[in-house]
Each structure stands twice: as C-alpha cells, then as structure tokens.
Design an enzyme around this catalytic site. Sequence first.
Site, PDB file in Angstrom:
ATOM      1  CG  ASP A  89      -2.078  -1.107   1.178  1.00 11.57           C
ATOM      2  OD1 ASP A  89      -2.094  -1.780  -0.038  1.00 11.57           O
ATOM      3  OD2 ASP A  89      -2.663  -1.061   2.026  1.00 11.57           O
ATOM      4  CG  ASP A 120     -12.436  -4.607  -2.859  1.00  9.15           C
ATOM      5  OD1 ASP A 120     -11.515  -5.206  -2.952  1.00  9.15           O
ATOM      6  OD2 ASP A 120     -12.165  -3.244  -2.409  1.00  9.15           O
TER       7      ASP A 120
END
Lengths: 195, 257
Positions: free
Chosen positions: B13, B132
């Site tokens: 990330d 997702d």
Amino acid sequence: MIAIVDLGIGNFASVKKALDGNVTVNPDVVKGADKIVLPGVGNFGEVAKKLKPLRETILRKIEAGTPFLGICLGMHLLFPSSSEGGGEGLGVLAGDVSGLPREASPHIGWNQVFPAREDPLLSDLEPGSFFYFVHSYYPNPEDESVVTGKTEYETAGGIKSFPATVRRENVFGVQFHPEKSSKKGLKILENFKQL
Amino acid sequence: MEMLAKRIVAALDIKKGRVVKGIQFKNLRDAGDPVELAKEYESAGIDELVFLDITASQENRNILLDLVKRVSREVFIPFTVGGGIKTVEGVRGLARNGADKVFMNTAAVENPDLVRKSADVLGRANLVVAIDGKKADGGWRVHTHGGTKPRSVSVVDWARRVEELGAGEILLTSMETDGTRTGFDLELTSAVADAVNIPVIASGGAGEPQHFEQAFRAGASAGLAASIFHYGDYSVAEVKNFLLERGTNVRREQGNY
C-alpha cells in the site's frame, strides 16, 4: 552500443537498465548499433505499422550479422505475418504467428523453458528454468530447427508446447520477458550482451 | 501437474510515494521506500508485486508515476499498479512509466467502457480488474470506494462481465477475510474461478502457508498477501517450500527438483 527499439506503449526501463542500451526510434541510432533489441508490447498490426520506417534499416543490420533479439511481440515480428492483426513483420524467419487456444489464452505467469537445441542465450541456465510470460499468440516457424527452447501449456486436448526461444544465426527471439524474469532473465540478457 | 506456476504475490500500500503499513524486513536501509522493499521481495523469491496507491490527488499522481518509473528501473519481476484510476489516459500514463499491468476497481464499476478501452490500450493480458466482495443474499455483492459502497451487482456476475469487457485477470478480495489472517475466502474464490476463464488472484486473509494451497485448490491462479510477509511471520521461501512439498507447482530457482 545496444539499440532498444521502442515501438509500443510500454516503457522499457528494465530492458535498458539490464542491457545498458539506448531506447530509440531513430534509424541512424539503429544503423550505428552493435546489437539491436526489439521488445514488444501491444498488438502485432499496430506495432508492425510503427516498425515500417525502421524496417529496411533493421533488415540490413540483420543481414550484416548484427545480433538481434526480439522479445515477446518483438519475436513475433521476426515472422512475416500474424493472425493477431494485419501488417507486415520483418519476415526474417519463415512461418506465422497463431493464437493460443481459448482455454490457454492469455498465457500469463511463470513457466519453464526446456532447451531443444544449442543456443548461446540459454547458456548457464538449467533446463526447466522459470521465465515470465504474458501473451496470447505464439510463433509457428516453418523450419523446426530454429526452435531452441520449448514451453509446455495445457489445452483441452492435452499438453502441447510452443517455441519459447528461437534462433537463426545472429537472430534471436524469446517469447517470455527476460527483463521481468528476475535472475534467470537477466542471465539471458547478459548472454545476449556477451555475444 | 499444471504447467504455469501458481503465483505468490505481495501487495504494497502506497501513500504519497511511501509504503504505508509497517514493515519488519531486516536489511532494509529505508523500510518505507517501496523500491527498496520491492527489490527485497524480488530477491526473496516473490513472483509478482501489486502497488495500491491509496492517495488519488493530482499531486500524488505525479509522485506515483515517479515511483513507477523507479520500480521499473530497479525491479526485474512483473508489477501491477492501481488505485484511483479513472481514465484511459491514467492507464496509459502508468504503462508508459513502466507498470506491467494496471488494475482498476471503482472506476470499472462506474464506467465499464473504461475496462474495454483500457484492455485495447494495454492488451487484455495486462489489465486487471479488482473486485471487493462481501456476503449478501446468499451470494456476494460488489463493493466499491475501498469497500465502503455496496453495489447492486453480484461478484460472480460482475466477474463474468469484466471478462467479456476485456479484463485479463481478476484480483478478488474478500471483505470478510481481509485482515483476519485466517485464510482466503475459499467459497468466494471458487465461485468466481468457476465462473470465468481468466486467472483469479485470491486476496484477503493469508496468514499461513497452507492458506495459499487452499486458495489454489479452490481455483485461484495466484495468492496475494501483505502482512504474512511484511511482519516476517513467514518468508516467501517458507511458503514456496511448503507448497512444493505438497505438490503445488511454484517458481523455484532450480529448474528441476
């Protein structure tokens, strides 16, 4: 000087770094190169179109014995045509380029290369070394003797193989991306550099 | 045995060009530098890297492009970049700066045509759609905007649709298992892997080497993890050795074993 011919939308920083070459589309730079690399990302037809202004220069260099390495689509461009799209390849190897069967396409990921014939590019690499592939098409050389390495893939009809590396004299092609294949890939590029 | 090796993928990330989560790799001069970390991962034997940019302003976009450029110069394994991409130009910019693959999530749902256009630009093998998913109505529902916004479409339908639109791979994150380290969501993974022909990268929940084996058995082509490696619970080699012992084909340094 190694000329890295840039015809795609990709960025060839890793090839450049590994080979310490010059990324170029300038025919004069290609003309003066000791070695030529054609890395390929994109569609055969589109890239063949962009190759046009350099075509004659590259063909003359190849004829003069300059080592030439085609990577992925760059390998396909060694052939006269591809079923991926219209447009004229270099045609230095006879044959064509076909699509992988639907269930095996795209062929993405790490797969093994097994040597079929002597090839200085594969020297010091164990048979079955892993390289990184991203492609949906593969070459069909008319002359089987140009195939120096093979990779197996699965189809509905069982296990088949496609040419992973080809070579005829000073002309080399690899279906995988050596610049993305970590140490083994860097060894291939190093072998090319040492030619 | 399958010919293509199952892939172990590490996710990083990124915020303003720096790695967000704490990293406990030894030998790193600067643990927050994504390039340093990516190089460390490459030498540890990771097969692929995914960079998720969690900042999306224009200013940060340039920082991201600069990072992509640096990674492409220093790292010799494939890497995928995504986060906040909304336009074909954004996709092209990442590719031009050296991203091997680009992934999109929210933008694909809001503008499915972007998937088709991006596949044309990159070649479909290089376009990843991230999905997702969270359980709902006996199936799974797509969530966008970092998992905060439930959508009407089911994960399985959306996966089929993005394949048609030109996605080359699906990065499938289960919101149920993400962050738990209790294993991938096998039910979701197999539902999606059964529905599409393109490779599925399972994400969310990896905590033990056997979790990867389970995901591969469920049909995943790759398993993505972050904390299992970042926090030093297991090395990439430990995960791969476990898989090899269990008969899973993974990339290894020696050609034959």
